[in-house]
Motif scaffolding. Structure first.
Motif, PDB file in Angstrom:
ATOM      1  N   THR A   1      36.377  48.550  48.373  1.00 36.25           N
ATOM      2  CA  THR A   1      37.039  48.639  47.002  1.00 36.25           C
ATOM      3  C   THR A   1      36.601  47.516  46.196  1.00 36.25           C
ATOM      4  O   THR A   1      36.512  46.281  46.917  1.00 36.25           O
ATOM      5  N   ILE A   2      35.686  47.500  44.960  1.00 36.75           N
ATOM      6  CA  ILE A   2      35.417  46.682  44.184  1.00 36.75           C
ATOM      7  C   ILE A   2      36.243  46.681  42.897  1.00 36.75           C
ATOM      8  O   ILE A   2      36.281  47.812  42.296  1.00 36.75           O
ATOM      9  N   ALA A   3      36.932  45.802  42.389  1.00 38.45           N
ATOM     10  CA  ALA A   3      37.469  45.607  41.290  1.00 38.45           C
ATOM     11  C   ALA A   3      36.892  44.706  40.284  1.00 38.45           C
ATOM     12  O   ALA A   3      36.268  43.467  40.744  1.00 38.45           O
ATOM     13  N   ARG A   4      36.687  45.250  38.956  1.00 41.14           N
ATOM     14  CA  ARG A   4      36.049  44.383  37.943  1.00 41.14           C
ATOM     15  C   ARG A   4      37.169  43.837  37.323  1.00 41.14           C
ATOM     16  O   ARG A   4      38.225  44.321  36.874  1.00 41.14           O
ATOM     17  N   VAL A   5      37.531  42.285  37.042  1.00 41.98           N
ATOM     18  CA  VAL A   5      38.208  41.889  36.254  1.00 41.98           C
ATOM     19  C   VAL A   5      37.726  40.782  35.274  1.00 41.98           C
ATOM     20  O   VAL A   5      36.728  40.266  35.433  1.00 41.98           O
ATOM     21  N   LYS A   6      38.348  40.660  34.083  1.00 39.92           N
ATOM     22  CA  LYS A   6      37.987  39.826  33.125  1.00 39.92           C
ATOM     23  C   LYS A   6      38.584  38.493  33.074  1.00 39.92           C
ATOM     24  O   LYS A   6      38.198  37.278  32.922  1.00 39.92           O
TER      25      LYS A   6
ATOM     26  N   ALA B   1      36.336  50.163  40.447  1.00 44.01           N
ATOM     27  CA  ALA B   1      37.286  50.156  39.617  1.00 44.01           C
ATOM     28  C   ALA B   1      36.612  49.261  38.784  1.00 44.01           C
ATOM     29  O   ALA B   1      36.773  47.867  38.620  1.00 44.01           O
ATOM     30  N   CYS B   2      36.060  49.754  37.477  1.00 38.59           N
ATOM     31  CA  CYS B   2      35.600  48.966  36.576  1.00 38.59           C
ATOM     32  C   CYS B   2      35.658  49.291  35.145  1.00 38.59           C
ATOM     33  O   CYS B   2      35.106  49.353  34.130  1.00 38.59           O
ATOM     34  N   THR B   3      37.340  49.687  34.605  1.00 38.63           N
ATOM     35  CA  THR B   3      37.543  49.991  33.437  1.00 38.63           C
ATOM     36  C   THR B   3      37.629  48.402  32.756  1.00 38.63           C
ATOM     37  O   THR B   3      37.433  47.289  33.391  1.00 38.63           O
ATOM     38  N   ASP B   4      38.002  48.582  31.458  1.00 41.38           N
ATOM     39  CA  ASP B   4      38.134  47.224  30.597  1.00 41.38           C
ATOM     40  C   ASP B   4      39.581  46.633  30.858  1.00 41.38           C
ATOM     41  O   ASP B   4      39.644  45.675  30.298  1.00 41.38           O
ATOM     42  N   ASP B   5      40.415  47.120  31.542  1.00 37.02           N
ATOM     43  CA  ASP B   5      41.569  46.821  31.663  1.00 37.02           C
ATOM     44  C   ASP B   5      41.709  46.357  33.440  1.00 37.02           C
ATOM     45  O   ASP B   5      41.700  46.671  34.278  1.00 37.02           O
ATOM     46  N   ASP B   6      42.074  44.869  33.324  1.00 35.93           N
ATOM     47  CA  ASP B   6      42.075  44.259  34.538  1.00 35.93           C
ATOM     48  C   ASP B   6      43.205  44.864  35.424  1.00 35.93           C
ATOM     49  O   ASP B   6      42.983  44.912  36.684  1.00 35.93           O
ATOM     50  N   ARG B   7      44.452  45.005  35.139  1.00 38.94           N
ATOM     51  CA  ARG B   7      45.590  45.443  35.906  1.00 38.94           C
ATOM     52  C   ARG B   7      45.286  47.021  36.351  1.00 38.94           C
ATOM     53  O   ARG B   7      45.524  47.114  37.791  1.00 38.94           O
TER      54      ARG B   7
END
Lengths: 445, 504
Positions: free
Chosen positions: A93-98, A70-76
């Motif tokens: 699962t891998i999440a991208r967070v800012k 999950a690598c959209t620009d939105d953390d949530r």
């Protein structure tokens, strides 16, 4: 392997491009036009829809996927998407967070939010900046095999002690390999007799200690070996984390932020930094605060245009090294062309990290040097690999392209490759290779 | 046509709370009543006070409305009313007893207000004319005043966000806790328990010293009397010579209790409940103890070089430490008559009056945290004059202090100093009205600081073994008002005199 990627922004697209040749990649993108566009760009299945929706995820086949990114620009969105994916199946699962807040939460309990791995782009970028600061004259630095191997590109500046020396004279470190030398636009694969000249850019691969020591050796004697005076322009999250990480190394950075509220917030969070509330593009201000005498200036404002302006201003004032954060991948070259020492792209950093983390057993173009003239690859050698069981000298004779084996790790320890070193199954090999030969080499591996 | 502005304060709610407190005041009044019965003193003074407090309290309860919510304004009004009316009820036993100077209602109110505000300045001339029960009432009202201010500072005021409580939050806050417990009543109960516990310990220590024969005149009566006023940092003593009436070992024993009474009770509670570092790392605690140490060293040196004073080495240290600790904690005991010291020693005592202990304690005066913030903020101003763009939050124990709080502290300091100067001048001018009575500037400054900042003893005739009775009645009335205003941190009283408080 089946991979589902949420978000077709720059990060998502970059990861998808890296993986699409060897894997089945499905990309879910909210914007229909963008999803349509992606089908023509890459050999992937693009689905338009909300990545957090169960229905969309079912359509994308998340239940049978091995990997979910999950690598959209939105953390949530990213975190909820990971949580949703875990209800459908057991993908990694891998999440991208800012925001670092979510990363810290996840670190308290791995697996929180349904994420098996969390990547914080701002933090990664800041870590990257701090690593580069730690190596004077380095213009690029990448980590391989989980940090066991470092690759750095240095500029041989005027007054450098190694200028005029041969590679054999300059390379005094056991665990260091001199991989390549760029003279202007030409790539030279050096041997012991190659003479290093001012203006060359040298690529070395080796243990973190030896790379750091070489970085000190190559810097002119009159430059401060210890970088102490660091100015950060822009109190973005990247600017903040850079300052925070520098504080941890007991450097007292100066941070310039124009917004009053944000400056106050930063000053409260950073007790060992000097926070200044002013426009970082005001030359009078920069002169008054003697920014020209600082060792490193980092442009970390919230737009590429302002970063370019600040970086150029700082360079003209006489700051020794200027590092700029460049959000738009296409501008990286532009920044380097106008004389900015290092341009760092957060999306590249994130994409690189996610790719590296998720596919340790596959070769990817992990670092791209000098407008894609050369690449540094990390290869996992299987028993059926064409490379296994051969010495480096044999490989050299056998293969046409120009490459240098920079480092080999065997069972977690570093082996410095020499001509008679044999590559065995199970090794991880970090190879510097000219780009046109990279695909061939990967196929052989 | 101008219509009368609408009153926007729910006076009913304030009256209800005040009435409740006054009704409960009957309970502690039973203690001196019992003492009177035990010693065969007349019980009339306390019976009258109990009747009065029940009557007034009950009346206010009837007038008030329990259903109305207590907002910040109502809390201000209630706090000001409670402190004034409790002092008024406290004056009744003195008037009814009718002995000595406190037979006059103004003097009685002065004594009572000085007690309730834990000031400790007296208008008594001759202690021997007062009964033991009256003297014990004087001690108890100080203990009640200490308890009241503790609960006010640690539990009540923090919920309306005013005064020292706002400051205290900056000292006690952590990531997950602002108060000890989420419920005000629970926090108040913990603090209350701690206060009672330390008082009990003080009584026990004092009484033991008397019991083992180290201090022959420290009987149970005196142990209880001084236990009441040590931790309350209050300073009344049934002995005309204050702590000087007791053996040196008692004076040594009193020092830690005065110092503890001036320590933040929330941090103190955490100290004995598994988080000792919170207190030990508190910058305010360092500043407070540091100032006691520095002042003691200077006064000790002044005493040592003074040819007219012939103390032993032990006595020099003891008198310097005891009197400095007494003044800085705003207790007001004296181990010796410091008005006989050289100007150097007396001036250090005077300066010490402005310091005060930690916020969230029974201490009065300006308090260490305010000085600490003000000094750090001044240092910051020096830095920003060179680097005007630098943003530097003022930090106390690593917690940044909001700029608004800093402005409030500057305002508080300025207001305190202005009131102090005005009161000084008033004391001198008012004395001029009476022929043959002049007050020296230093004595006037001492009396002004000592009453307004709730210390107790001053200089000259109003020294530690002297009396405030020498001042004209008009001066005493002003002092009563300023003790009241000073104790509840100025703002809650002054705000009552603004139009905005009542109408907007």
């Amino acid at each position: 392997m089946r991979v589902v990627i949420i978000g077709a922004g720059e990060v998502g697209t970059s990861i998808a491009a890296n993986l699409s040749s060897d894997h089945d990649v499905v990309v879910i993108e909210e914007d229909e036009t963008r999803a349509e566009q992606l089908k023509f760009e890459l050999d992937v299945l693009a689905i338009a829809g909300d990545g957090t929706s169960l229905e969309t995820q079912e359509d994308a086949g998340v239940d049978g996927a091995d990997m979910f990114i999950a690598c959209t620009d939105d953390d949530r969105t990213n975190l909820v998407a990971c949580g949703t994916a875990k209800t459908l199946g057991e993908p990694f699962t891998i999440a991208r967070v800012k925001s670092i807040e979510y990363l810290r939460t996840w670190e308290r309990k791995h697996g929180a939010f349904g994420a098996d791995h969390v990547v914080c782009s701002d933090l990664l970028t800041a870590e990257n900046i701090v690593r580069v600061i730690g190596l004077p004259t380095a213009i690029d630095l990448d980590l391989f095999v989980g940090g066991l191997v470092h690759m750095a590109e240095f500029e041989v500046v005027e007054g450098s002690p190694v200028a005029g020396q041969t590679v054999a004279e300059a390379d005094r470190f056991d665990s260091l390999t001199f991989a390549g030398l760029f003279c202007g636009d030409d790539l030279v694969i050096p041997d012991g007799e190659t003479v290093i000249e001012t203006g060359n850019r040298a690529v070395v691969i080796g243990s973190p200690e030896s790379v750091r020591a070489f970085g000190t050796d190559i810097a002119p004697d009159d430059t401060t070996r210890q970088t102490n005076d660091v100015v950060i322009a822009g109190g973005t999250e990247i600017g903040y984390h850079t300052a925070r990480l520098l504080e941890e190394q007991s450097t007292k950075p100066r941070l310039i932020e124009a917004d009053e509220g944000r400056a106050r917030e930063l000053a409260e969070e950073l007790p060992n930094s000097v926070v200044m509330q002013h426009d970082a593009t005001d030359t009078d201000f920069l002169a008054r605060e003697h920014v020209d005498e600082s060792d490193v200036m980092i442009a970390a404002m919230n737009s590429d245009e302002r970063n370019l302006l600040v970086a150029v201003l700082a360079k003209r004032l006489g700051v020794k090294r200027v590092i700029a954060v460049v959000d738009n991948t296409e501008y990286v070259t532009l920044f380097e062309e106008v004389g900015i020492d290092v341009a760092i792209n957060p999306r590249d950093v994130t994409a690189e990290d996610i790719t590296r983390f998720s596919f340790e057993n596959v070769a990817e173009n992990l670092a791209v040097l000098e407008n894609d003239q050369a690449e540094v690859l990390e290869l996992q050698i299987d028993a059926d690999s064409a490379l296994a069981g051969k010495t480096i000298r044999e490989l050299d004779a056998e293969l046409d392209g120009r490459f240098v084996v920079g480092a080999i790790t065997r069972e977690g320890s570093l082996i410095t490759p020499r001509g008679d070193t044999e590559i065995r199954a199970g090794d991880k090999v970090v190879i510097f290779v000219e780009s046109e030969f990279a695909d061939e080499l990967m196929a052989a591996a | 046509m101008v219509s009368a502005p609408r009153i926007r304060v729910d006076v009913d709610a304030s009256l209800d709370l005040t009435g409740t407190v006054l009704t409960y005041l009957a309970v502690p009044l039973c203690f001196p009543l019992a003492v009177a019965v035990y010693y065969g003193d007349p019980i009339g003074p306390f019976a009258a006070a109990i009747a009065a407090t029940l009557l007034v309290g009950g009346g206010m309860d009837l007038l008030g409305d329990e259903e109305t919510n207590l907002g910040p304004r109502e809390a201000f009004l209630a706090v000001a009313l409670i402190w004034f009316l409790v002092a008024a009820v406290g004056a009744i036993p003195f008037v009814v007893a009718g002995n000595g100077t406190t037979a006059s209602p103004i003097n009685a109110l002065f004594e009572s207000m000085s007690g309730l505000t834990t000031t400790g300045g007296t208008v008594f001339q001759d202690f021997s004319v007062h009964s033991r029960s009256i003297l014990m009432w004087r001690q108890l009202i100080q203990w009640l005043g200490g308890l009241g201010i503790l609960i006010l500072a640690t539990a009540v005021l923090s919920s309306v966000g005013v005064g020292g409580a706002q400051l205290m939050e900056t000292e006690t806050q952590t990531h997950d806790m602002n108060k000890l417990t989420p419920k005000i009543s629970e926090t108040a109960r913990l603090i209350w328990g701690l206060y009672v516990g330390i008082t009990g310990l003080a009584i026990l220590v004092y009484f033991s010293l008397g019991l083992v024969g180290l201090a022959p005149n420290m009987d149970l009566y005196n142990a209880v009397a001084h236990g009441f006023t040590s931790v309350a940092t209050a300073g009344f003593s049934p002995e005309p010579d204050s702590a000087g009436a007791f053996a040196p070992v008692v004076q040594w024993a009193m020092i830690p209790f005065m110092l503890v009474g001036s320590t933040n009770f929330v941090l103190l509670y955490l100290f004995i409940n598994g988080q000792p570092m919170r207190l030990l790392r508190s910058e305010e605690f360092h500043f407070y103890l540091g100032s006691v140490a520095v002042f003691t060293a200077i006064v000790g040196s002044a005493l040592a070089v003074d040819p007219t004073i012939t103390f032993t080495a032990e006595a020099t240290v003891r008198h310097a430490l005891f009197n400095i600790a007494s003044i800085i904690t705003t207790t007001g005991y004296a181990s010796t008559d410091y008005t006989l010291w050289s100007a150097a020693g007396q001036h250090m005592i005077f300066l010490g009056m402005f310091l005060g202990g930690m916020v969230g304690s029974t201490t009065c005066s300006i308090k260490s945290l305010r000085w600490l913030v003000a000094l750090k903020s001044l240092r910051r101003s020096l830095y920003t004059s060179i680097h005007p763009e630098a943003v530097r939050p003022v930090r106390i124990s690593d917690n940044p202090i909001g700029e608004e709080t800093i402005r409030d502290i500057y305002a508080y300091l300025l207001l305190s100093l202005v009131i102090f100067f005005a009161l000084t001048v008033f004391i001198v001018v008012d004395a001029q009205r009476i022929s043959g009575f002049t007050v020296s500037e230093f004595d006037a400054m001492g009396a002004a600081a000592s009453t307004f900042l709730n210390i107790g003893p001053a200089f000259g005739a109003a020294g530690p073994f002297g009396t405030y009775d020498i001042f004209p009645t008009s001066t005493k009335v002003v002092m009563i008002l300023l003790m009241w205003i000073g104790r509840i941190e100025i703002i809650p009283v002054l705000v009552l005199f603004t139009k905005a408080f009542w109408t907007s």
